[in-house]
Write a protein that holds these residues in place. Structure first.
Motif, short mmCIF file in Angstrom:
data_model
loop_
_atom_site.label_atom_id
_atom_site.label_comp_id
_atom_site.label_asym_id
_atom_site.label_seq_id
_atom_site.Cartn_x
_atom_site.Cartn_y
_atom_site.Cartn_z
N TRP A 143 0.82 -1.22 0.00
CA TRP A 143 0.00 0.00 0.00
C TRP A 143 0.86 1.27 0.00
CZ3 TRP A 143 -2.10 -3.18 4.40
CH2 TRP A 143 -3.11 -4.05 3.94
N VAL A 144 1.88 1.27 -0.82
CA VAL A 144 2.74 2.45 -0.95
C VAL A 144 2.70 2.97 -2.39
CG1 VAL A 144 5.12 3.32 -0.79
CG2 VAL A 144 4.28 1.68 0.90
N LEU A 145 2.85 2.04 -3.36
CA LEU A 145 2.93 2.47 -4.76
C LEU A 145 1.62 3.10 -5.23
CD1 LEU A 145 5.07 -0.48 -6.14
CD2 LEU A 145 5.81 1.82 -5.56
N CYS A 146 0.50 2.79 -4.56
CA CYS A 146 -0.78 3.44 -4.94
C CYS A 146 -0.78 4.92 -4.55
CB CYS A 146 -1.97 2.70 -4.32
SG CYS A 146 -2.00 2.70 -2.52
N PHE A 147 0.19 5.34 -3.73
CA PHE A 147 0.24 6.74 -3.31
C PHE A 147 1.36 7.54 -3.96
CE2 PHE A 147 -1.66 4.62 0.51
CZ PHE A 147 -2.90 5.22 0.44
N THR A 148 2.26 6.87 -4.69
CA THR A 148 3.42 7.60 -5.22
C THR A 148 3.17 8.02 -6.68
OG1 THR A 148 4.42 5.46 -5.74
CG2 THR A 148 5.17 6.52 -3.74
N PRO A 149 3.33 9.29 -6.97
CA PRO A 149 3.08 9.76 -8.34
C PRO A 149 3.97 9.09 -9.38
CG PRO A 149 3.27 11.61 -6.81
CD PRO A 149 3.63 10.38 -6.03
N ASP A 150 5.17 8.65 -8.98
CA ASP A 150 6.07 8.03 -9.97
C ASP A 150 6.49 6.63 -9.48
OD1 ASP A 150 7.86 7.43 -11.94
OD2 ASP A 150 9.14 9.20 -11.63
N PRO A 151 5.57 5.66 -9.57
CA PRO A 151 5.90 4.32 -9.06
C PRO A 151 7.07 3.68 -9.81
CG PRO A 151 3.77 4.31 -10.20
CD PRO A 151 4.19 5.74 -10.08
N GLU A 152 7.25 4.06 -11.07
CA GLU A 152 8.37 3.47 -11.82
C GLU A 152 9.71 3.87 -11.20
OE1 GLU A 152 8.19 3.80 -16.07
OE2 GLU A 152 10.18 2.91 -16.33
N ALA A 153 9.78 5.12 -10.71
CA ALA A 153 11.03 5.57 -10.07
C ALA A 153 11.31 4.73 -8.82
CB ALA A 153 10.93 7.05 -9.71
N VAL A 154 10.24 4.39 -8.09
CA VAL A 154 10.43 3.58 -6.88
C VAL A 154 10.96 2.20 -7.26
CG1 VAL A 154 9.30 2.63 -4.82
CG2 VAL A 154 8.43 4.77 -5.83
N ILE A 155 10.30 1.60 -8.26
CA ILE A 155 10.68 0.23 -8.65
C ILE A 155 12.11 0.23 -9.23
CG2 ILE A 155 10.09 -1.72 -10.15
CD1 ILE A 155 7.13 -0.77 -9.91
N ALA A 156 12.43 1.27 -10.00
CA ALA A 156 13.79 1.35 -10.57
C ALA A 156 14.83 1.44 -9.45
CB ALA A 156 13.90 2.57 -11.48
N GLY A 157 14.53 2.23 -8.41
CA GLY A 157 15.47 2.37 -7.28
C GLY A 157 15.64 1.06 -6.53
N VAL A 158 14.53 0.35 -6.36
CA VAL A 158 14.59 -0.94 -5.66
C VAL A 158 15.37 -1.94 -6.52
CG1 VAL A 158 13.22 -2.92 -4.88
CG2 VAL A 158 12.46 -0.59 -4.33
N ALA A 159 15.07 -1.97 -7.82
CA ALA A 159 15.73 -2.93 -8.72
C ALA A 159 17.25 -2.70 -8.69
CB ALA A 159 15.19 -2.78 -10.14
N HIS A 160 17.64 -1.44 -8.65
CA HIS A 160 19.07 -1.10 -8.59
C HIS A 160 19.71 -1.64 -7.31
CE1 HIS A 160 22.62 1.39 -9.30
NE2 HIS A 160 22.57 1.68 -8.00
N ALA A 161 18.96 -1.54 -6.20
CA ALA A 161 19.52 -1.94 -4.90
C ALA A 161 19.54 -3.46 -4.70
CB ALA A 161 18.71 -1.29 -3.77
N LEU A 162 18.70 -4.18 -5.44
CA LEU A 162 18.62 -5.64 -5.23
C LEU A 162 19.84 -6.35 -5.79
CD1 LEU A 162 14.93 -6.55 -6.23
CD2 LEU A 162 15.98 -6.87 -3.96
N ARG A 163 20.27 -7.38 -5.10
CA ARG A 163 21.33 -8.24 -5.66
C ARG A 163 20.69 -9.17 -6.69
NH1 ARG A 163 19.89 -13.19 -4.16
NH2 ARG A 163 19.25 -13.59 -2.01
N PRO A 164 21.44 -9.70 -7.64
CA PRO A 164 20.86 -10.66 -8.58
C PRO A 164 20.24 -11.82 -7.81
CG PRO A 164 23.04 -9.98 -9.29
CD PRO A 164 22.85 -9.39 -7.93
N GLY A 165 19.02 -12.18 -8.20
CA GLY A 165 18.30 -13.26 -7.51
C GLY A 165 17.41 -12.74 -6.39
N GLY A 166 17.60 -11.48 -6.00
CA GLY A 166 16.78 -10.89 -4.93
C GLY A 166 15.39 -10.53 -5.46
N CYS A 167 14.37 -10.56 -4.57
CA CYS A 167 12.98 -10.34 -4.99
C CYS A 167 12.40 -9.06 -4.41
CB CYS A 167 12.10 -11.49 -4.52
SG CYS A 167 12.31 -12.97 -5.50
N PHE A 168 11.53 -8.44 -5.19
CA PHE A 168 10.72 -7.31 -4.70
C PHE A 168 9.29 -7.82 -4.61
CE2 PHE A 168 9.26 -2.66 -5.75
CZ PHE A 168 8.96 -2.46 -4.42
N ALA A 169 8.74 -7.87 -3.40
CA ALA A 169 7.36 -8.33 -3.19
C ALA A 169 6.47 -7.12 -2.94
CB ALA A 169 7.30 -9.27 -1.99
N VAL A 170 5.45 -6.97 -3.78
CA VAL A 170 4.55 -5.81 -3.66
C VAL A 170 3.12 -6.29 -3.46
CG1 VAL A 170 3.68 -3.74 -4.83
CG2 VAL A 170 6.04 -4.46 -5.20
#
Ligand code: SAM
Length: 276
Positions: free
Chosen positions: A123-150
């Motif tokens: 319940w965060v991305l429904c409030f952020t005007p630029d959800p792609e920026a959030v996902i891009a930042g998370v993807a950058h921080a993740l190690r290969p094989g790491g997961c983002f659960a939304v």
């Protein structure tokens, strides 16, 4: 602006006052099972370094800290100083050593490449005007094989209350509209797989999350506590009138006393993306 450069005005639409803080705690309890399932599907476990994206007062962060154990760590980030103050106080009171918090706009994450094993946003991305920026930042921080659960809404207006009531439908529509007006998207779940793919996350799984609430259950009280806090905001935003707010409350009370009444929660999706 605060010292960290985060705009104090940027506090989220539902507010950060005491009542909202308590409501988020109750909400966390009511959705605990679905949340744990998302963590398990994402493979979060002992020793992991996890990011809690838009952690609020930190209710999920404490459970994540238990999950990762002493060898792991949770980095809990939010834009609300008040929520983080609450989280800090709880960390001290409970003598927790594996949660770190940071006042950060999640649209401007600047974590080192590959620095986290997993990330979670509910319940965060429904409030952020630029959800792609959030996902891009998370993807950058993740190690290969790491997961983002939304976990997030994918069709808020499909929140279905029975028997049907115009007064309740009116408020549901106004709520979705209020999210849009403030730059959010109450149907963000639909976009998540596309956005994740664009940011280099392979979508591992899309799971529907819909439940039935009946009067007298804890789940029934979930929208009740939400609207108790939120009706004044809808009136302030001139999306409903005082009379419509009162009509909603009267109708909800009537439904609460009807054994045959029920609702379907606003459909959500659990989307897990893995960094390749
Ligand atoms: C509905 S609450 C959910 C909190 C928590 N994820 C949970 O599930 O209990 C939404 C949270 O997102 C945070 N938020 C919204 N926009 C943000 C942004 N741009 N940067 C950081 N946090 C944000 C709000 O401050 C709030 O704590």
């Amino acid at each position: 602006m605060s010292e960290t450069g985060v705009n104090d005005e940027h506090e989220y639409i539902l507010g950060t006052h005491g009542e909202e803080l308590r409501r988020l705690g109750f909400q966390h309890q009511v959705w605990a099972e679905q949340t744990s399932r998302a963590w398990s599907d994402a493979g979060f476990g002992p020793g992991d370094r996890l990011l809690d994206v838009g952690c609020g007062p930190g209710y999920a962060a404490f459970d994540l800290a238990n999950l990762v154990g002493a060898a792991g760590e949770v980095l809990a980030i939010d834009v609300s100083q008040r929520f983080l103050d609450h989280l800090h106080a709880q960390i001290r009171a409970r003598e927790i050593s594996n949660i770190r918090c940071a006042l950060t706009d999640v649209e401007r994450l600047e974590l080192p490449t590959g620095s986290v094993d997993g990330a979670f946003a509910r319940w965060v991305l429904c409030f952020t005007p630029d959800p792609e920026a959030v996902i891009a930042g998370v993807a950058h921080a993740l190690r290969p094989g790491g997961c983002f659960a939304v976990l997030d809404y994918c069709h808020y207006e499909a929140f279905t209350v029975a028997p049907r009531s115009q007064a309740i439908d009116r408020v549901i529509r106004a709520t979705a509209e209020s999210f849009r007006i403030r730059g959010g998207n109450p149907d963000i779940g639909r976009e998540l797989p596309t956005l994740m793919a664009r940011c280099g996350l392979e979508v591992q799984e899309i799971r529907p999350v819909v439940r039935v609430g009946r009067p007298g259950t804890a789940l029934w009280r979930w929208p009740e506590s939400f609207f108790a806090n939120y009706l004044p905001t809808l009136v302030e935003m001139q999306l409903i009138t005082d009379a419509e707010a009162s009509a909603f409350q009267a109708q909800w009370k009537t439904h609460s006393e009807e054994a045959a009444a029920f609702f379907l929660t606003p459909p959500m999706v659990q989307v897990v993306g893995v960094k390749r």
